[in-house]
Design a protein around this motif. Structure first.
Motif, PDB file in Angstrom:
ATOM      1  N   TRP A 170       0.824  -1.211   0.000  1.00 32.30           N
ATOM      2  CA  TRP A 170       0.000   0.000   0.000  1.00 32.30           C
ATOM      3  C   TRP A 170       0.853   1.255   0.000  1.00 32.30           C
ATOM      4  O   TRP A 170       1.952   1.258   0.553  1.00 32.30           O
ATOM      5  CB  TRP A 170      -0.897   0.018   1.230  1.00 32.30           C
ATOM      6  CG  TRP A 170      -1.872  -1.109   1.286  1.00 32.30           C
ATOM      7  CD1 TRP A 170      -1.735  -2.283   1.977  1.00 32.30           C
ATOM      8  CD2 TRP A 170      -3.137  -1.188   0.620  1.00 32.30           C
ATOM      9  NE1 TRP A 170      -2.836  -3.079   1.780  1.00 32.30           N
ATOM     10  CE2 TRP A 170      -3.702  -2.435   0.956  1.00 32.30           C
ATOM     11  CE3 TRP A 170      -3.834  -0.328  -0.237  1.00 32.30           C
ATOM     12  CZ2 TRP A 170      -4.948  -2.847   0.472  1.00 32.30           C
ATOM     13  CZ3 TRP A 170      -5.064  -0.730  -0.716  1.00 32.30           C
ATOM     14  CH2 TRP A 170      -5.614  -1.982  -0.368  1.00 32.30           C
TER      15      TRP A 170
ATOM     16  N   MET B 178      -1.956   7.678   1.356  1.00 31.55           N
ATOM     17  CA  MET B 178      -2.628   8.670   0.539  1.00 31.55           C
ATOM     18  C   MET B 178      -3.021   9.865   1.399  1.00 31.55           C
ATOM     19  O   MET B 178      -2.869  11.009   1.028  1.00 31.55           O
ATOM     20  CB  MET B 178      -3.862   8.005  -0.055  1.00 31.55           C
ATOM     21  CG  MET B 178      -4.598   8.807  -1.043  1.00 31.55           C
ATOM     22  SD  MET B 178      -5.694   7.640  -1.894  1.00 31.55           S
ATOM     23  CE  MET B 178      -6.495   8.763  -2.960  1.00 31.55           C
TER      24      MET B 178
ATOM     25  N   LYS C 225      -5.063   4.386   2.584  1.00 33.00           N
ATOM     26  CA  LYS C 225      -3.970   3.892   1.749  1.00 33.00           C
ATOM     27  C   LYS C 225      -4.519   3.496   0.395  1.00 33.00           C
ATOM     28  O   LYS C 225      -5.704   3.198   0.251  1.00 33.00           O
ATOM     29  CB  LYS C 225      -3.292   2.685   2.412  1.00 33.00           C
ATOM     30  CG  LYS C 225      -2.512   3.047   3.681  1.00 33.00           C
ATOM     31  CD  LYS C 225      -1.904   1.791   4.258  1.00 33.00           C
ATOM     32  CE  LYS C 225      -1.420   1.931   5.673  1.00 33.00           C
ATOM     33  NZ  LYS C 225      -0.332   2.800   5.926  1.00 33.00           N
ATOM     34  N   THR C 226      -3.626   3.477  -0.603  1.00 30.27           N
ATOM     35  CA  THR C 226      -4.081   3.212  -1.954  1.00 30.27           C
ATOM     36  C   THR C 226      -3.146   2.256  -2.666  1.00 30.27           C
ATOM     37  O   THR C 226      -1.956   2.175  -2.333  1.00 30.27           O
ATOM     38  CB  THR C 226      -4.189   4.544  -2.738  1.00 30.27           C
ATOM     39  OG1 THR C 226      -4.631   4.284  -4.064  1.00 30.27           O
ATOM     40  CG2 THR C 226      -2.853   5.268  -2.816  1.00 30.27           C
TER      41      THR C 226
ATOM     42  N   ARG D  75      -8.260   1.728  -8.646  1.00 32.04           N
ATOM     43  CA  ARG D  75      -7.369   1.532  -7.506  1.00 32.04           C
ATOM     44  C   ARG D  75      -8.067   0.765  -6.396  1.00 32.04           C
ATOM     45  O   ARG D  75      -9.303   0.709  -6.339  1.00 32.04           O
ATOM     46  CB  ARG D  75      -6.900   2.886  -6.970  1.00 32.04           C
ATOM     47  CG  ARG D  75      -8.055   3.746  -6.437  1.00 32.04           C
ATOM     48  CD  ARG D  75      -7.542   5.034  -5.831  1.00 32.04           C
ATOM     49  NE  ARG D  75      -7.075   5.982  -6.817  1.00 32.04           N
ATOM     50  CZ  ARG D  75      -5.822   6.444  -6.878  1.00 32.04           C
ATOM     51  NH1 ARG D  75      -4.928   6.026  -6.035  1.00 32.04           N
ATOM     52  NH2 ARG D  75      -5.489   7.313  -7.786  1.00 32.04           N
TER      53      ARG D  75
ATOM     54  N   LEU E   9      -8.542   0.869  -2.346  1.00 34.68           N
ATOM     55  CA  LEU E   9      -8.411   1.780  -1.215  1.00 34.68           C
ATOM     56  C   LEU E   9      -8.525   0.966   0.067  1.00 34.68           C
ATOM     57  O   LEU E   9      -9.328   0.024   0.137  1.00 34.68           O
ATOM     58  CB  LEU E   9      -9.525   2.830  -1.212  1.00 34.68           C
ATOM     59  CG  LEU E   9      -9.469   3.994  -2.202  1.00 34.68           C
ATOM     60  CD1 LEU E   9     -10.637   4.924  -1.938  1.00 34.68           C
ATOM     61  CD2 LEU E   9      -8.146   4.746  -2.105  1.00 34.68           C
TER      62      LEU E   9
ATOM     63  N   MET F 264      -5.076  11.718  -6.685  1.00 35.44           N
ATOM     64  CA  MET F 264      -6.239  10.863  -6.406  1.00 35.44           C
ATOM     65  C   MET F 264      -7.232  10.929  -7.553  1.00 35.44           C
ATOM     66  O   MET F 264      -7.474  11.990  -8.074  1.00 35.44           O
ATOM     67  CB  MET F 264      -6.907  11.390  -5.147  1.00 35.44           C
ATOM     68  CG  MET F 264      -7.963  10.507  -4.569  1.00 35.44           C
ATOM     69  SD  MET F 264      -8.229  11.089  -2.880  1.00 35.44           S
ATOM     70  CE  MET F 264      -9.683  10.167  -2.420  1.00 35.44           C
TER      71      MET F 264
END
Ligand code: ZN
Length: 218
Positions: free
Chosen positions: A110, A113, A118-119, A133, A135, A218
């Protein structure tokens, strides 16, 4: 797994007709692998579409455009439309997502973000001006209120979130069009992991998330 939130009929129709983007198709196919309800609807829509296509094919033959019609049947995700149920898949990650990420959710690398968010971007799936993505949202954390410049699909893989529309648990999908404003909050004691596809950049209402968006893309 009991699924309460499904894809809209308009979305399923567009999918059956092959007129959604590759990134949307990807997330739709992932929900379908978990959801017999939506899968059956697509099969029904495709058989109706097949009848319409036969009529069109007859016309196309006259105008010499048969190749175009056959070409349309040949796109990348046409195979995935018939993604079988997820039963034979050993990990808890549904197909076709499983092709793109480690076989265990806790092996994912991860990236931070924002605090509690987290992404993991799925860069191999073509997404145009939008994104695909994963998340991971810590319990109690809210994604800042935003609307969309295009459609957004959010498929819950683990944990749950709530927003203005309702509560979403594993297997549920939030199918939002471009004029929905929402503010999801991870509302159980475990991290909420979801697969999110957007067709255009998110539009945040407040300045801080707008700045955050600028920095983390994002
Ligand atoms: Zn469904």
């Amino acid at each position: 797994m009991t699924i309460y939130h499904h894809l809209n009929d308009e979305t399923l129709m567009a999918y059956a007709a092959g007129s959604v983007s590759e990134s949307m198709s990807f997330v739709i196919a992932t929900h379908l692998s978990l959801c017999p309800n939506c899968r059956n609807k697509v099969i029904e829509m495709e058989s109706l579409g097949g009848v319409a296509l036969e009529d069109e094919t007859q016309l196309a033959m006259q105008s010499g455009a048969l190749d175009t019609v056959l070409g349309m049947l040949d796109d990348d995700f046409s195979k995935e439309k018939l993604t079988p149920a997820n039963d034979q898949n050993k990990s808890d990650i549904p197909m076709p997502l499983a092709q793109y990420i480690p076989s265990e959710l806790n092996e994912i690398k991860w990236k931070n973000m924002a605090p509690g968010i987290k992404t993991f971007p799925l860069t191999e799936v073509k997404a145009g001006s939008g994104s695909v993505r994963l998340l991971k949202i810590s319990p109690g954390v809210t994604i800042p209120e935003h609307s969309h410049s295009g459609s957004e699909l959010t498929l819950v893989l683990k944990g749950s979130f709530s927003d203005e529309i309702g509560r979403f648990k594993a297997g549920d999908i939030a199918d939002l069009d471009d004029d929905t404003n929402h503010q999801p909050i991870a509302d159980s004691s475990e991290d909420c992991i979801c697969l999110v596809v957007t067709e255009g950049p998110l539009q945040f209402k407040a300045l801080v998330p707008r700045l955050m968006q600028y920095f983390v893309g994002m």
